[in-house]
Design a protein around this motif. Sequence first.
Motif, short mmCIF file in Angstrom:
data_model
loop_
_atom_site.label_atom_id
_atom_site.label_comp_id
_atom_site.label_asym_id
_atom_site.label_seq_id
_atom_site.Cartn_x
_atom_site.Cartn_y
_atom_site.Cartn_z
N TYR A 67 -6.49 -4.97 -3.05
CA TYR A 67 -7.04 -3.82 -2.34
C TYR A 67 -8.25 -3.29 -3.10
O TYR A 67 -8.19 -3.09 -4.33
CB TYR A 67 -5.98 -2.74 -2.21
CG TYR A 67 -4.86 -3.13 -1.27
CD1 TYR A 67 -4.92 -2.81 0.08
CD2 TYR A 67 -3.75 -3.83 -1.73
CE1 TYR A 67 -3.91 -3.19 0.96
CE2 TYR A 67 -2.73 -4.21 -0.87
CZ TYR A 67 -2.82 -3.88 0.47
OH TYR A 67 -1.81 -4.25 1.33
N PRO B 291 0.82 -1.21 0.00
CA PRO B 291 0.00 0.00 0.00
C PRO B 291 0.85 1.26 0.00
O PRO B 291 2.06 1.22 0.27
CB PRO B 291 -0.78 -0.13 1.31
CG PRO B 291 0.11 -0.90 2.21
CD PRO B 291 0.84 -1.87 1.32
N THR C 203 -5.15 2.54 -1.30
CA THR C 203 -4.65 1.32 -0.66
C THR C 203 -4.40 1.49 0.82
O THR C 203 -3.87 0.59 1.47
CB THR C 203 -3.35 0.84 -1.36
OG1 THR C 203 -2.39 1.92 -1.35
CG2 THR C 203 -3.63 0.43 -2.79
N ARG C 204 -4.79 2.67 1.38
CA ARG C 204 -4.71 2.88 2.82
C ARG C 204 -5.53 4.12 3.16
O ARG C 204 -5.86 4.92 2.28
CB ARG C 204 -3.27 3.08 3.28
CG ARG C 204 -2.46 4.05 2.47
CD ARG C 204 -1.19 4.50 3.16
NE ARG C 204 -1.46 5.50 4.19
CZ ARG C 204 -0.52 6.17 4.83
NH1 ARG C 204 0.76 5.93 4.55
NH2 ARG C 204 -0.82 7.07 5.73
N ASP C 205 -5.88 4.25 4.42
CA ASP C 205 -6.52 5.48 4.89
C ASP C 205 -5.51 6.63 4.87
O ASP C 205 -4.30 6.42 4.78
CB ASP C 205 -7.04 5.31 6.32
CG ASP C 205 -8.38 4.61 6.38
OD1 ASP C 205 -8.93 4.29 5.31
OD2 ASP C 205 -8.88 4.37 7.49
N THR D 161 -10.87 -2.68 6.53
CA THR D 161 -9.85 -1.87 7.21
C THR D 161 -10.37 -1.41 8.57
O THR D 161 -11.54 -1.05 8.71
CB THR D 161 -9.51 -0.65 6.35
OG1 THR D 161 -9.19 -1.08 5.03
CG2 THR D 161 -8.34 0.12 6.93
#
Length: 768
Positions: free
Chosen positions: A73, A44, A310-312, A163
């Motif tokens: 993702y 990510p 792919t991430r916060d 998540t």
Amino acid sequence: MNMIKFRIVIISTLLLYGNFRTSAQEIYAGRYKAVFTAAPKKVPTAKTPDGPLAGNGDIGLTLGGSPDKLCFYLGKNDFWRAYPVYPGGGIALPGWLEVKISALRGADYYAEQIQDKALITGRFTKKGLGVDMKAWVSATSNTIVVEFTATEACTLKPQLNATQGNTAVNTAGTTARISWVTRAFEQGPLLEWPCRVAMAMKILGAKAAADGSIQLKPDQRIKLVITMYTDQDDKNWKERSIKEAQQLNEPALAKLKEKHEAWWKDFWSRSNVRIGDPFMEKYYYASQYLFGATSRGGKFAPGIWGPFVTRDSSAWGGDYHLNYNYQAPYWAAYSSNYIDQTDNFDQPLLDYMDKGRQHAKDLLGMKGIYYPVGIGPKGLVTTRWPLTPDEMEKRYATREHTIDGGYKFLGQKINAVFSVGNMLMRFYSTYDTRYAERIYPYMLACADFWEDYLKFENGRYVIYMDHYGEVMPNLRNKGIWRDMLGDFNSTLSVGLVKMLFKGMIDVSSFLNRDAGRQEKWQHIVKHMSDFTVAEVNGRLSLKSVEKSPSPWHSGVNGLARVSIHGLILPGGVCGPKTDSVFNQILLGDVAAWKEKMKGTGQWANTLGNGIETCFPAAVRVGYDSDEILTYLKDRINVQSLPNLWITAEGGGIETLAAVPLTINEMLMQSYEHVIRVFPNWNRAKDAAFDQLRAYGAFLVSSKLEKGQILYVRMSSEAGRKCMMDNPWPGKRVQLIRNGRKAEVLNGKTFSFDTQVGEKLELIVVPGS
């Protein structure tokens, strides 16, 4: 007309126009794919991922991980933590599918991003074991499919994950053999609206053991099918995800795959180019694919990274940054005839109008709308300053956290008008009445603000305190940032305001609205301040601003990315057709970019930002096309990823417009409503294009072969008068209407009337 003559006319018309729907998928796009020989390194990430990508303009799939632990993702354009400060606020990651195959630890990695089919494939090998993978995101439904086969028996263990963290509430469970997970942002201080997502997975072709593992036999095919909905899609978001997963079976998936492939075939049929340069064509079609996977009409607009989150806490919250990042990804879509892909652009801007009016009234005492640098969907503001003095000091070296009412305007008044450029591009490209009615209230609110804000001094309209660049406190300038405020007549502001009022006259006339206000708008256009120039080394060069306390802004910087936004993209108020004398100054500035290069790939200084701006602008002002393409190739080689996404330090999906717009502008231009074919192309190089969209709502096709333009073919969608530079200077031109010879045209520039739906062809009159 007798029947024989009638049949001859029909047949000749089909021959003339039969290639209007020629598919780039069948000709060119199918030749190009992205190849991966190693596992992704930037997945990510907070920015652009480097893994294989697939998407449907709402859901994005990014492949990460290694062969023994593949991670799919799953991003979604409408899943946001509606909090007004980043990091923390902005677009969020719903979750991912993890597939463990322990037998592939240390295996060789090979994957492909097959763009004409919107498909990711992989082959992972270790000794005698080879595992093949296929993954795609349905173009017509909220469904993701991941398929596996193997040459030898092995064990797969899939796990669907939501998540966690960042104030989210998570749940998970199993319903009738459907595994599901949810993630929700439901309440909390300053959360502007709740947002929830569910993902449900069904396994086809095998039965999972109690521990969730699957025994994959040689040549057995299993499919992991995931359905994914938010409460923005459906109030029964969780139930719908589970129910649709339950209903999926092999016949249903076969129909879904058929619809998926038909959608992409239609996508590739909208337009195509052939320029005899495999490298540039590869990135042209890759950029079109990535945009098609990123944006979809009727869905939420994509933020800076599209659905490939792919991430916060993505960089800049993955928001809609209004001082070019939000607008730029769409710029190539208009001329590429992907109008429906742009249908999501306006809604966030319309949704913010009430807040924009409040900002204008409360902060400036003005009418109309005033927008901060960054917003999100559904009236969300994403760019508040940190909420406490301590956090403000930590991040920006000042304890003032209530600058401009606590919102990041960064010294710029022009943010709302920036988006009018895209609105006008679409309006001029379609002359769609419903669309004009949709955007007119927004444009009118911008006009209300600028009528109020402009000052008329010494016979011209001037602009105070709207800044060429962002002016803000930071860790470097500490307490002196206010000393940089005071730009006067920024080229960005002057150009975009002129664009606005020219557009107001055009759209209000088209809709027959506000005729009584046009005199004022015409006065503003006529008396707007000129762009400022100064002499440098014996030639005139553009100044960024007329006056500024900032040494950087007050210098003679020549034509650069920010100035281009006001003058050319999206401004559209400058070019050879508009003012040939001023254009020579801009052309000289572009020529000077070579002198400022510090290394390969740094022409126009676009490694940080601006590749989608500077290269098409160089084409527009008439700089040598072969040099532009050489510098563009260098830039791509210096900074791009294996998935063919050209990257920039300061943004994400905006770069997807760079190559298509540059090539389209070389092959056809229509700014100022004059169509020009091959206006900046080396005539010694064969090239052709089909169905590029021109202002006036014309679809244009043409072919250049052995230095000669063979034809120009057009379809008129709106029945407007067509004005065109003669493709054969000095020659007479035969116009053919719906397969029949009509009038003969001549002159350097000529015009002719058209009818709605009319098919037109222009050829040179032999011997003329």
